[in-house]
Design a protein around this motif. Structure first.
Motif, PDB file in Angstrom:
ATOM      1  N   ASN A   1     101.902  28.698  -1.528  1.00 44.75           N
ATOM      2  CA  ASN A   1     101.972  29.841  -2.436  1.00 44.75           C
ATOM      3  C   ASN A   1     100.947  30.933  -2.143  1.00 44.75           C
ATOM      4  N   LYS A   2      99.638  30.633  -2.347  1.00 46.05           N
ATOM      5  CA  LYS A   2      98.640  31.687  -2.203  1.00 46.05           C
ATOM      6  C   LYS A   2      97.438  31.204  -1.401  1.00 46.05           C
ATOM      7  N   SER A   3      96.785  32.171  -0.745  1.00 44.40           N
ATOM      8  CA  SER A   3      95.546  31.880  -0.023  1.00 44.40           C
ATOM      9  C   SER A   3      94.810  33.180   0.251  1.00 44.40           C
ATOM     10  N   LYS A   4      93.499  33.092   0.277  1.00 48.24           N
ATOM     11  CA  LYS A   4      92.668  34.231   0.656  1.00 48.24           C
ATOM     12  C   LYS A   4      93.039  34.726   2.050  1.00 48.24           C
ATOM     13  N   ALA A   5      93.505  33.794   2.895  1.00 48.66           N
ATOM     14  CA  ALA A   5      93.873  34.170   4.266  1.00 48.66           C
ATOM     15  C   ALA A   5      94.916  35.278   4.285  1.00 48.66           C
TER      16      ALA A   5
ATOM     17  N   PHE B   1      95.725  38.950   6.272  1.00 47.23           N
ATOM     18  CA  PHE B   1      96.926  39.228   7.066  1.00 47.23           C
ATOM     19  C   PHE B   1      97.682  40.445   6.545  1.00 47.23           C
ATOM     20  N   THR B   2      97.505  40.789   5.261  1.00 47.61           N
ATOM     21  CA  THR B   2      98.198  41.952   4.689  1.00 47.61           C
ATOM     22  C   THR B   2      97.285  43.162   4.575  1.00 47.61           C
ATOM     23  N   ASP B   3      96.096  43.081   5.157  1.00 48.42           N
ATOM     24  CA  ASP B   3      95.183  44.223   5.186  1.00 48.42           C
ATOM     25  C   ASP B   3      95.662  45.192   6.269  1.00 48.42           C
TER      26      ASP B   3
ATOM     27  N   GLU C   1      99.382  47.322   0.075  1.00 48.85           N
ATOM     28  CA  GLU C   1      98.153  46.760  -0.472  1.00 48.85           C
ATOM     29  C   GLU C   1      98.096  45.286  -0.093  1.00 48.85           C
ATOM     30  N   SER C   2      96.890  44.767  -0.003  1.00 52.96           N
ATOM     31  CA  SER C   2      96.749  43.372   0.402  1.00 52.96           C
ATOM     32  C   SER C   2      97.117  42.436  -0.743  1.00 52.96           C
ATOM     33  N   THR C   3      97.578  41.243  -0.380  1.00 50.38           N
ATOM     34  CA  THR C   3      97.991  40.248  -1.371  1.00 50.38           C
ATOM     35  C   THR C   3      97.698  38.855  -0.849  1.00 50.38           C
ATOM     36  N   SER C   4      97.462  37.936  -1.755  1.00 46.97           N
ATOM     37  CA  SER C   4      97.223  36.543  -1.372  1.00 46.97           C
ATOM     38  C   SER C   4      98.511  35.729  -1.335  1.00 46.97           C
ATOM     39  N   SER C   5      99.630  36.371  -1.619  1.00 42.13           N
ATOM     40  CA  SER C   5     100.916  35.680  -1.702  1.00 42.13           C
ATOM     41  C   SER C   5     101.515  35.427  -0.312  1.00 42.13           C
ATOM     42  N   SER C   6     101.741  34.165   0.000  1.00 46.94           N
ATOM     43  CA  SER C   6     102.363  33.834   1.282  1.00 46.94           C
ATOM     44  C   SER C   6     103.815  34.316   1.318  1.00 46.94           C
ATOM     45  N   ALA C   7     104.516  34.226   0.184  1.00 44.97           N
ATOM     46  CA  ALA C   7     105.921  34.648   0.129  1.00 44.97           C
ATOM     47  C   ALA C   7     106.052  36.143   0.411  1.00 44.97           C
ATOM     48  N   THR C   8     105.132  36.937  -0.137  1.00 42.46           N
ATOM     49  CA  THR C   8     105.162  38.382   0.093  1.00 42.46           C
ATOM     50  C   THR C   8     104.942  38.693   1.564  1.00 42.46           C
TER      51      THR C   8
END
Length: 329
Positions: free
Chosen positions: A180-184, A188-190, A230-237
């Protein structure tokens, strides 16, 4: 599963042949390193491996890529075997890059503060970091710091500041992904520094589809600011963003079907690994039993005392050695 693999990969391979593919890199290492008493020449072995995999067809290499990135459980942690395996994964990714059109790609020999793989086409650069982990690791997913250090990618790209297209790439075994989510995924979305995070399944699919290739990655990098505003912690996004861009139109349906097959292949690989470990456990116990049965009662008593002593006090003894070594004049 044979029929689906034939349709997708164009390979007519049975279960035994799939198991050979799952053990391909491990077998290469065992056949080319006859003794671990001295450290192997990793560079020479990588070059030998690179020559060997060039003989594989795109379809064969694609199948190998799909299930790669999982360090064999029989290798000791931080061992020469583990280091060599990781190096051969880099070689595999480099060959993939060359085949999809990054013909100037190469592995870095200068490892201090440099990328693993320099993925290059003309004046465009992607700095690559290939990841491998054990299926049996104690965590479901690795620590973020073991996967990405954003500053590293910034540093790696400094020598290429005048190049046209610049980005980072991490290749990663999907079974180690965060749920679901991770700081990583915030990294990756930066969109200020595109760092692509691709599973080995993505690499496999890109190689299979001739309509993709290097341009699909260039287009993804060029559109990064629009995809991730914008950055997000969502892996699905993140997954939706890159897969929608990479695999547009009819390829999107094809990739969804490919992911279903990939999941089955990886599941088979996992069960193959489990079976090998369980079989080796039985053989190991049999060897130990046979050895112990040859021992005298007095020898057994000494072994039991030594083993119990190490279990109860071994760690403290190691600490004592370190104190004497590092903390005394």
């Amino acid at each position: 599963m044979e029929q689906i693999i034939l349709e997708v990969f164009g390979l007519n391979i049975n279960e035994e042949e799939r198991f050979e593919s799952y053990d391909y890199i491990e077998k290469f290492i065992s056949e080319n390193v006859l003794s671990w008493d001295i450290a192997p020449d990793t560079e020479v072995l990588e070059q030998t491996f690179a020559i060997q995999i060039k003989e594989l067809s795109n379809n064969e290499l694609s199948f190998l890529l799909l299930h790669s990135g999982y360090i064999p459980e029989f290798y000791k942690h931080d061992s020469s075997q583990e280091t060599l395996y990781s190096k051969l994964i880099e070689s595999l990714v480099c060959e993939w890059a060359i085949r999809i059109g990054f013909e100037d790609s190469y592995l870095q020999k200068q490892k201090s503060n440099r990328e693993d793989i320099t993925i290059k086409r003309g004046n465009s650069i992607i700095v690559g970091d290939s990841k491998s982990f054990r299926l049996g690791r104690s965590q479901a997913a690795p620590n973020v710091k073991d996967t990405i250090k954003q500053k590293n990618f910034s540093d790696w790209l400094k020598p290429y500041r005048d190049n046209d297209i610049k980005a980072g790439l991490i290749t990663f075994p999907s079974l180690m992904d965060w749920k679901n989510k991770s700081k990583a995924y915030e990294y990756f979305t930066d969109n200020t520094l595109p760092i692509l995070f691709l599973f080995y399944e993505h690499l496999s699919f890109i190689l299979l589809k001739e309509t993709l290739g290097f341009q699909s990655l260039f287009d993804l990098i060029s559109d990064y600011k629009n995809i991730f505003q914008e950055s997000t912690s969502s892996s699905a996004t993140y997954r939706k963003g890159i897969e929608t861009k990479l695999f547009q139109d009819e390829l999107s349906t094809s990739f969804e079907e490919f992911k279903t097959l990939a999941k089955k292949i990886l599941n088979e690989k996992v069960h193959h690994s489990i079976k090998r470990i369980e079989e080796e456990a039985v053989l190991t116990k049999q060897r130990i039993t046979a050895d112990i049965e040859l021992l005298t009662p007095e020898k057994l008593k000494k072994i039991a005392i030594s083993s119990t002593y190490q279990n109860q006090y071994g760690q403290t003894l190691k600490q004592l050695t370190n104190i004497k070594k590092f903390r005394t004049d």
